[in-house]
Design an enzyme around this catalytic site. Structure first.
Site, mmCIF file in Angstrom:
data_model
loop_
_atom_site.group_PDB
_atom_site.id
_atom_site.type_symbol
_atom_site.label_atom_id
_atom_site.label_comp_id
_atom_site.label_asym_id
_atom_site.label_seq_id
_atom_site.Cartn_x
_atom_site.Cartn_y
_atom_site.Cartn_z
ATOM 1 N N CYS A 84 -7.584 -9.350 -3.626
ATOM 2 C CA CYS A 84 -6.984 -10.294 -2.667
ATOM 3 C C CYS A 84 -8.070 -10.877 -1.768
ATOM 4 O O CYS A 84 -8.947 -11.580 -2.255
ATOM 5 C CB CYS A 84 -5.859 -9.616 -1.883
ATOM 6 S SG CYS A 84 -4.775 -10.812 -1.070
ATOM 7 N N HIS A 202 -2.492 -8.196 -6.291
ATOM 8 C CA HIS A 202 -2.665 -6.788 -5.920
ATOM 9 C C HIS A 202 -2.394 -5.898 -7.131
ATOM 10 O O HIS A 202 -1.244 -5.565 -7.394
ATOM 11 C CB HIS A 202 -1.716 -6.417 -4.774
ATOM 12 C CG HIS A 202 -2.128 -6.987 -3.461
ATOM 13 N ND1 HIS A 202 -3.014 -6.363 -2.625
ATOM 14 C CD2 HIS A 202 -1.824 -8.158 -2.866
ATOM 15 C CE1 HIS A 202 -3.226 -7.113 -1.555
ATOM 16 N NE2 HIS A 202 -2.507 -8.215 -1.683
ATOM 17 N N GLU A 204 -2.808 -2.848 -7.367
ATOM 18 C CA GLU A 204 -2.240 -1.564 -6.914
ATOM 19 C C GLU A 204 -0.743 -1.665 -6.668
ATOM 20 O O GLU A 204 -0.071 -0.656 -6.536
ATOM 21 C CB GLU A 204 -2.985 -1.084 -5.657
ATOM 22 C CG GLU A 204 -2.648 -1.793 -4.343
ATOM 23 C CD GLU A 204 -3.364 -3.138 -4.152
ATOM 24 O OE1 GLU A 204 -3.850 -3.719 -5.152
ATOM 25 O OE2 GLU A 204 -3.402 -3.612 -2.991
#
Lengths: 227, 255
Positions: A84, A202, A204
């Site tokens: 990001c 993202h 994650e």
């Protein structure tokens, strides 16, 4: 020896790192948060996470000489990822913080996403890798961004020599469309490995897709093998 | 075409670390374990999870932070946590525990500055403002903001408050219709449309969805995300059914 390989997460200030730590743990790595430039240069694998604004994040990196540490890693072809804002910092500048120099590893300026759609872009969108991408695959990924690199800027970053003496053997992009297309990921290869992975999304928070992308990236860099 | 998928968001109400509403899964009798519930929703294709802490005690809030941390370790989709956040420290504690975003409701009405504080410190995408609105014909828009779980009217116009929240740095508005919440009548689409047109940030529709067409109506009214609770907990509609229904109506969904 069953010690887990370490994954160094660069400390950039008020970051919310729980999700990135959780990603490292899902990948069988030990997350280590560090603002020590020596540790960042030496580490086998480093993630520059994305939190906050461009200007304060760059200032924090410079205070701790982490900007040079990251540039050195990339020049050496060591496994490094940005997420990001952590991707945006690899460019020269951003409209978010005029007058602040980024890491300058890629040419171009990060701009506010211009369209008539709600901002920030919050949610799942399609990752569309270019045909020459080997690491990036098509799929749904999670975004939370108001800024990005417009696709029209991307001819500037193609080619082997990018900027500031950072030589890559190959660079491939993925794009995503939110009103208009922007660069949503970059894989850059050195010595037969995708040493640099940048994600505007993202990983994650992108479910199994994100975990598997990072698993492939780590494995292609040999980062999960015992030392 | 934006390219972005509309999000389907199950909402879990927590009290003292347990899920407290609509726990009627046959195979989950007496579970109430939020991690188990979160895992099921992630597997069913939830695009995000929202947790609402309705604990009234300091102990309950500590338990909530621990639960968020436990869930974060095994859930790889975004988590928004709301309920009882009244200071920047409350927000920081939940974000440190693993929330990706926090939503503020009553505290934002009482102290609007908190919206900008959260946005500056943690990023605009972290700052969700939850607005509970009820019909009130004395308001210019016809909707009034209520706080304290809907109990206290504020004489604030819901659309004006949404605009102020956005201008103060909110990255999203979680918009609940008190009139529709707990009914099966569908989202309050007039309210959704008014707020979606007034602000340039994403809107999460909440309150009243019970049928597939309600989700389509919410999307068509301008919502970027569609939240529901009871119908998911009771197993009445699955996330996949909603997404399939939206997809055949040419709405972008993540399948």
């Amino acid at each position: 020896m069953s010690e887990k390989p370490r994954l160094v997460i660069v400390e950039t200030g008020v970051a919310n790192l729980a999700s990135v730590r959780a990603l490292a743990e899902r990948l069988g790595m030990e997350p280590v948060v560090s603002a020590d430039p020596e540790e960042v240069i030496r580490a086998r694998t480093v993630i520059l996470p994305g939190v906050g604004a461009f200007g304060p994040a760059m200032q924090k990196l410079k205070e701790n000489e982490l900007d040079v540490a990251i540039q050195d890693r990339v020049a050496e072809g060591l496994a490094t990822a940005g997420i990001c804002l952590g991707m945006q910092l690899f460019f020269e500048a951003s409209e978010e913080s005029e007058g602040v120099d980024g890491l300058g590893i890629f040419q171009g300026k990060v701009r506010r996403l211009e369209n008539n759609l709600p901002l920030p872009q919050l949610g799942w969108n399609r990752l569309e890798p270019e045909p020459d991408a080997h690491l990036l695959q098509p799929g749904w990924v999670y975004f939370a961004n108001s800024y990005g690199v417009a696709v029209r800027a991307h001819p500037e970053m193609s080619g082997k020599k990018v900027s500031g003496g950072f030589d890559f053997d190959a660079i491939a992009l993925a794009t995503t469309t939110y009103g208009s297309p922007f660069v949503s990921a970059i894989e850059a290869w050195r010595k037969g490995r995708p040493s640099l992975l940048l994600c505007q999304f993202h990983p994650e928070l992108s479910g199994i897709f994100g975990t598997q992308l990072f698993a492939r990236w780590l494995d292609l860099n040999g980062a999960r093998r015992p030392l | 075409m934006s390219g972005l998928a509309v999000r389907i968001i199950p909402c879990l109400d927590f009290k003292d670390g347990r899920v407290v509403k609509g726990v009627q899964f046959e195979h989950l009798v007496d579970s109430g374990d939020p991690l188990e519930r979160a895992r099921i929703y992630e597997a069913q294709g939830a695009d995000e999870l929202t947790f609402l802490d309705i604990s009234a005690t300091v102990e309950g809030r500590k338990t909530m932070a621990k639960e968020v941390a436990r869930i974060r370790r095994s859930i790889a989709i975004p988590i928004t946590v709301g309920g009882g956040i009244s200071t920047i420290d409350d927000a920081a504690r939940l974000l440190d525990s693993g929330a990706d975003r926090v939503s503020v409701n009553s505290a934002a009405v009482r102290t609007p500055k908190i919206i900008g504080d959260i946005a500056r410190q943690f990023g605009v995408q972290c700052a969700v403002v939850a607005i509970d609105a009820a019909k009130n014909s004395a308001m210019p828009s016809g909707y009034e903001v209520r706080i304290a779980a809907g109990a206290v009217p504020t004489e604030l116009d819901a659309v004006e408050w949404a605009k102020e929240a956005a201008s103060r740095g909110a990255g999203e508005i979680l918009l609940t219709s008190i009139d529709r919440d707990g009914t099966s009548l569908g989202y309050e689409c007039t309210l959704l449309g008014l707020v979606a047109h007034a602000v340039g940030i994403p809107i999460v529709a909440s309150g009243g969805a019970s049928k597939l067409e309600h989700f389509l109506e919410g999307y068509q009214s301008g919502a970027s995300a569609l939240l529901a609770a009871g119908i998911f907990h009771r197993g009445e509609i699955s996330i996949l059914e909603i997404k399939n229904y939206l997809a055949i109506h040419n709405v972008e969904v993540r399948l």
